[in-house]
Enzyme design. Structure first.
Site, mmCIF file in Angstrom:
data_model
loop_
_atom_site.group_PDB
_atom_site.id
_atom_site.type_symbol
_atom_site.label_atom_id
_atom_site.label_comp_id
_atom_site.label_asym_id
_atom_site.label_seq_id
_atom_site.Cartn_x
_atom_site.Cartn_y
_atom_site.Cartn_z
ATOM 1 N N ARG A 165 0.875 -1.174 0.000
ATOM 2 C CA ARG A 165 0.000 0.000 0.000
ATOM 3 C C ARG A 165 0.908 1.218 0.000
ATOM 4 O O ARG A 165 2.039 1.172 0.482
ATOM 5 C CB ARG A 165 -0.885 0.021 1.242
ATOM 6 C CG ARG A 165 -1.806 -1.198 1.388
ATOM 7 C CD ARG A 165 -2.575 -1.126 2.699
ATOM 8 N NE ARG A 165 -3.483 -2.258 2.848
ATOM 9 C CZ ARG A 165 -3.170 -3.405 3.453
ATOM 10 N NH1 ARG A 165 -1.951 -3.562 3.979
ATOM 11 N NH2 ARG A 165 -4.053 -4.382 3.553
ATOM 12 N N LYS A 189 -2.045 -2.884 7.952
ATOM 13 C CA LYS A 189 -3.219 -2.473 8.715
ATOM 14 C C LYS A 189 -3.297 -3.245 10.025
ATOM 15 O O LYS A 189 -2.985 -4.426 10.082
ATOM 16 C CB LYS A 189 -4.489 -2.710 7.896
ATOM 17 C CG LYS A 189 -4.663 -1.739 6.725
ATOM 18 C CD LYS A 189 -6.001 -1.956 6.050
ATOM 19 C CE LYS A 189 -6.229 -0.922 4.941
ATOM 20 N NZ LYS A 189 -7.538 -1.118 4.280
ATOM 21 N N HIS A 257 -2.612 2.721 -6.110
ATOM 22 C CA HIS A 257 -3.183 1.493 -5.556
ATOM 23 C C HIS A 257 -3.404 0.438 -6.640
ATOM 24 O O HIS A 257 -3.401 -0.762 -6.347
ATOM 25 C CB HIS A 257 -4.506 1.791 -4.843
ATOM 26 C CG HIS A 257 -4.895 0.729 -3.855
ATOM 27 N ND1 HIS A 257 -4.162 0.478 -2.710
ATOM 28 C CD2 HIS A 257 -5.922 -0.147 -3.844
ATOM 29 C CE1 HIS A 257 -4.733 -0.517 -2.035
ATOM 30 N NE2 HIS A 257 -5.800 -0.914 -2.696
ATOM 31 N N ARG A 260 -0.723 -2.145 -6.744
ATOM 32 C CA ARG A 260 -0.872 -3.242 -5.783
ATOM 33 C C ARG A 260 -1.816 -4.306 -6.356
ATOM 34 O O ARG A 260 -1.553 -5.506 -6.248
ATOM 35 C CB ARG A 260 -1.399 -2.689 -4.462
ATOM 36 C CG ARG A 260 -1.713 -3.728 -3.390
ATOM 37 C CD ARG A 260 -2.031 -2.988 -2.090
ATOM 38 N NE ARG A 260 -2.857 -3.748 -1.179
ATOM 39 C CZ ARG A 260 -2.403 -4.593 -0.263
ATOM 40 N NH1 ARG A 260 -1.100 -4.818 -0.179
ATOM 41 N NH2 ARG A 260 -3.225 -5.221 0.553
ATOM 42 N N HIS A 283 -3.645 -9.590 3.681
ATOM 43 C CA HIS A 283 -5.087 -9.663 3.897
ATOM 44 C C HIS A 283 -5.383 -10.580 5.081
ATOM 45 O O HIS A 283 -4.832 -11.676 5.184
ATOM 46 C CB HIS A 283 -5.798 -10.214 2.655
ATOM 47 C CG HIS A 283 -5.857 -9.233 1.533
ATOM 48 N ND1 HIS A 283 -6.069 -9.611 0.223
ATOM 49 C CD2 HIS A 283 -5.746 -7.874 1.508
ATOM 50 C CE1 HIS A 283 -6.080 -8.537 -0.552
ATOM 51 N NE2 HIS A 283 -5.884 -7.481 0.211
ATOM 52 N N TYR A 292 -9.560 -11.149 -6.618
ATOM 53 C CA TYR A 292 -8.661 -11.167 -7.762
ATOM 54 C C TYR A 292 -8.967 -12.319 -8.718
ATOM 55 O O TYR A 292 -8.557 -12.291 -9.868
ATOM 56 C CB TYR A 292 -7.203 -11.249 -7.293
ATOM 57 C CG TYR A 292 -6.781 -10.016 -6.552
ATOM 58 C CD1 TYR A 292 -6.545 -8.818 -7.229
ATOM 59 C CD2 TYR A 292 -6.676 -10.018 -5.170
ATOM 60 C CE1 TYR A 292 -6.197 -7.677 -6.541
ATOM 61 C CE2 TYR A 292 -6.320 -8.879 -4.476
ATOM 62 C CZ TYR A 292 -6.086 -7.709 -5.169
ATOM 63 O OH TYR A 292 -5.755 -6.580 -4.480
#
Length: 311
Positions: A165, A189, A257, A260, A283, A292
């Protein structure tokens, strides 16, 4: 924050502040998520004050009904909020009400029972491999300052080469990227740590920037700096990407982004498995990574045709 003081009872505001602090400390949500939840609950309390005709009290939300929440979401939709925003509004309110419920102050059943707004399906829009490779080179950058061109190329190379990110790339320090480094430790995150392989070409791009950068880069400070030596802001890279879109005729989805997304999509197309890609992206859930699979249908059909006994 001052604006809402006239729209809610001090006791309710105090509980709300305690909840927000808990989100930051105990649950370690990202700053962006906490800010969004703060804004959502502020808007809700302002709506409730107009709805009730007096500053909102704890007793007013103690047995909040689904119809009250629907009225709030309808008002936000009328003001232009989309399904994703409405879903986040409801998620934030549920979190706040569950916090109050644990303290014995409210009954959160109405919010828990309410369905979240149906979300539109949105697939990532990756660049082609040629587009991604083109814009991550120093030669493609449009800055007249050689060191800034090298900096931009290094940042974009990290986004595409490591699937970072933009906030993760700009939080790296020189200590994270030393000569000979084969992998990169990334804090994502929720302060979750992950390890991603570091391609030699990416490290070369970073080294080229460091050699040209006119500023001293302390080992424990941000690696990427702006024209005046302060930490580089995401908006700078976003503007550079906008320029690259115009110069190379790239589509509107060519954003930082998108690199990514391109990283994940191209790995999948090359035979990478979802579990590995999940780990590389950081994730928490495989279902997030599974979006994806809708991007490279041709690759999935090829795998099916080659592997299924009846194909």
């Amino acid at each position: 924050m001052d604006e809402i003081l006239t729209f809610a009872d001090p006791d309710l505001l105090s509980e709300r502040q305690s909840w927000l602090r808990a989100l930051e400390g105990e649950r370690r949500l990202s700053d962006n998520t906490v800010e969004a939840y703060e804004r959502d609950t502020r808007q809700f309390l302002m709506f409730m004050t107009g709805y009730l005709g007096h500053p909102t009290r704890i007793s007013d939300v103690s047995n909040l009904r689904a119809v009250d929440l629907r009225a709030f979401l309808a008002s936000r939709r009328k003001e232009g909020a989309g399904a994703r925003s409405l879903g986040r509004h409801l998620a934030g309110l549920r979190s706040f009400l569950r916090y109050l419920e644990k303290k014995g102050l409210v009954n959160a059943a109405g919010a828990t029972a309410m369905r979240s707004p149906k979300q539109p399906k949105s697939l990532p829009k990756p660049l082609t491999d040629r587009q991604a490779l083109t814009i991550t080179t120093t030669e493609a950058q449009l800055s007249e300052e050689p060191w800034i061109a090298a900096r931009n190329a290094a940042v974009l190379a990290l986004l595409y080469g490591c699937g970072l990110r933009i906030s993760e790339a700009l939080s790296l320090t020189p200590a994270d990227l030393t000569s000979g480094t084969r992998s990169l430790r990334v804090t994502g995150k929720g302060n979750k740590m992950r390890i991603v392989p570091l391609l030699a070409v990416v490290l070369e791009a970073v080294d080229a920037y460091r050699k040209l950068c006119p500023y001293h880069l302390p080992t424990d400070e941000p690696l990427f700096v702006g024209a005046r030596g302060a930490k580089l802001q995401p908006a700078i890279i976003q503007r550079e990407m906008q320029k690259l879109r115009g110069a190379f005729g790239l589509p509107e989805n060519a954003t930082p982004h998108a690199l990514r997304h391109s990283f994940a999509t191209h790995l999948l197309a090359g035979g990478g498995d979802l579990r590995t890609i999940q780990e590389l992206l950081g994730h928490a859930s495989l279902s997030t990574t599974q979006i994806y699979t809708g991007v490279d249908t041709a690759r999935l059909l090829e795998i099916y045709d080659n592997a299924h006994p009846r194909a």
